[in-house]
Design a protein around this motif. Sequence first.
Motif, PDB file in Angstrom:
ATOM      1  N   THR A  29       0.102   6.508  -2.009  1.00  0.00           N
ATOM      2  CA  THR A  29      -0.312   5.277  -1.352  1.00  0.00           C
ATOM      3  C   THR A  29      -1.239   5.633  -0.193  1.00  0.00           C
ATOM      4  OG1 THR A  29       1.777   4.162  -1.897  1.00  0.00           O
ATOM      5  CG2 THR A  29       0.431   3.193  -0.146  1.00  0.00           C
TER       6      THR A  29
ATOM      7  N   ASP B 256      -7.436  -8.984  -5.130  1.00  0.00           N
ATOM      8  CA  ASP B 256      -6.417  -8.139  -5.761  1.00  0.00           C
ATOM      9  C   ASP B 256      -7.099  -7.114  -6.662  1.00  0.00           C
ATOM     10  OD1 ASP B 256      -4.169  -7.003  -6.797  1.00  0.00           O
ATOM     11  OD2 ASP B 256      -3.468  -8.781  -7.870  1.00  0.00           O
TER      12      ASP B 256
ATOM     13  N   GLY C 117      -2.285   1.559  -3.607  1.00  0.00           N
ATOM     14  CA  GLY C 117      -1.225   2.398  -4.147  1.00  0.00           C
ATOM     15  C   GLY C 117      -1.396   2.691  -5.620  1.00  0.00           C
TER      16      GLY C 117
ATOM     17  N   THR D   9      -1.681   0.329  -8.591  1.00  0.00           N
ATOM     18  CA  THR D   9      -0.479  -0.476  -8.844  1.00  0.00           C
ATOM     19  C   THR D   9      -0.146  -1.367  -7.654  1.00  0.00           C
ATOM     20  OG1 THR D   9       0.912   1.326  -8.004  1.00  0.00           O
ATOM     21  CG2 THR D   9       0.471   1.278 -10.379  1.00  0.00           C
ATOM     22  N   ARG D  10      -0.886  -1.159  -6.549  1.00  0.00           N
ATOM     23  CA  ARG D  10      -0.692  -1.982  -5.364  1.00  0.00           C
ATOM     24  C   ARG D  10      -2.023  -2.143  -4.652  1.00  0.00           C
ATOM     25  NH1 ARG D  10       3.564  -1.071  -0.286  1.00  0.00           N
ATOM     26  NH2 ARG D  10       3.003  -2.984   0.820  1.00  0.00           N
ATOM     27  N   SER D  11      -2.310  -3.344  -4.230  1.00  0.00           N
ATOM     28  CA  SER D  11      -3.544  -3.642  -3.504  1.00  0.00           C
ATOM     29  C   SER D  11      -3.254  -4.708  -2.472  1.00  0.00           C
ATOM     30  CB  SER D  11      -4.621  -4.124  -4.486  1.00  0.00           C
ATOM     31  OG  SER D  11      -5.707  -4.714  -3.799  1.00  0.00           O
ATOM     32  N   ASP D  12      -3.516  -4.392  -1.204  1.00  0.00           N
ATOM     33  CA  ASP D  12      -3.227  -5.324  -0.125  1.00  0.00           C
ATOM     34  C   ASP D  12      -4.291  -5.157   0.956  1.00  0.00           C
ATOM     35  OD1 ASP D  12      -2.160  -7.020   1.728  1.00  0.00           O
ATOM     36  OD2 ASP D  12      -0.289  -5.912   2.039  1.00  0.00           O
TER      37      ASP D  12
ATOM     38  N   ASN E   5       4.920   8.207  -2.518  1.00  0.00           N
ATOM     39  CA  ASN E   5       5.515   6.875  -2.575  1.00  0.00           C
ATOM     40  C   ASN E   5       6.922   6.783  -1.987  1.00  0.00           C
ATOM     41  OD1 ASN E   5       3.218   5.795  -3.592  1.00  0.00           O
ATOM     42  ND2 ASN E   5       3.920   5.670  -5.708  1.00  0.00           N
TER      43      ASN E   5
ATOM     44  N   THR F 228      -5.344  -4.644  -8.076  1.00  0.00           N
ATOM     45  CA  THR F 228      -4.307  -4.096  -8.948  1.00  0.00           C
ATOM     46  C   THR F 228      -4.781  -4.065 -10.406  1.00  0.00           C
ATOM     47  OG1 THR F 228      -2.591  -4.969  -7.496  1.00  0.00           O
ATOM     48  CG2 THR F 228      -1.923  -4.353  -9.712  1.00  0.00           C
TER      49      THR F 228
END
Length: 280
Positions: A100, A37, A95, A24-27, A78, A39
């Motif tokens: 995460t 990305d 995440g 749900t999160r990619s950085d 989280n 995600t």
Amino acid sequence: MPEGDTVWQAARRLHTALAGKVLTRSDLRVPKYATADLTGRTVLDVTPRGKHLLTRVEGGLTLHSHLRMDGSWKVYANDQRWTGGPAHQIRAVLGTDDRTAVGYRLPVLELLRTCEEERAVGHLGPDLLGPDWDPERALANLLAAPDRPLGEALLDQRNLAGIGNVYKCELCFLLGATPWLPVGKLPADRTAKLPVLAQRLLEVNRDRPTRVTTGRRGQDLFVYGRARRPCLRCGTPVRVADQGDGSRERPTYWCPSCQTGPAPAPGSPATRRVRSHPAV
């Protein structure tokens, strides 16, 4: 630098936290992949390969990372505060709905196609903790350069993957040879047991929070980090000196009584340089 057992533990933590879950999160905070990305993709698995970590995600992609000296992956709930270092040291964030994973100070971080993983890890020898472990091949690799110092040969990940400076020193002690002894000069009986002993040391430590090679409570290591302290076998003060192939010198510990073979003389440049090393 984290050794094979430490990287194996990191892979297990990441796999437990991420595998089978949708990101749900990619950085990825490195310029080359700043716009990448992940995600919406499912994490398939996190696999260690020697000292490398391979995080495979849906769609045939692999996030390859290497910790080297200072890198680490931390896993947080989280609602948990991140405590692995200042924000500017974060190189990757992955995440899910409930966890995460944060990669700090990662000197190697690249996104590649899973079918091209060999480009990143294909040079490695048999993995001491991997399904490809092959003691005969590892031994053949080590003996291919018989004049090379034993300590340098053990650290060369092309020979066998997973040994770092701690295990190098401890293995040489258990084999009764100095790290400067040419591989080809190691007695045949000790040569034959070298890869088996190396694999056994990493295997018994991969589930331990504290690395132990002695089997003694409160005395975890035979020589590493014990400069000028009595050898646990004979009482002779443990010595320390630099060893390296020119690319990087590493503090190397040995017992001058229990281990036979060449070694820097007391007061030599290698010995003098290492006196102020923080690992001593």
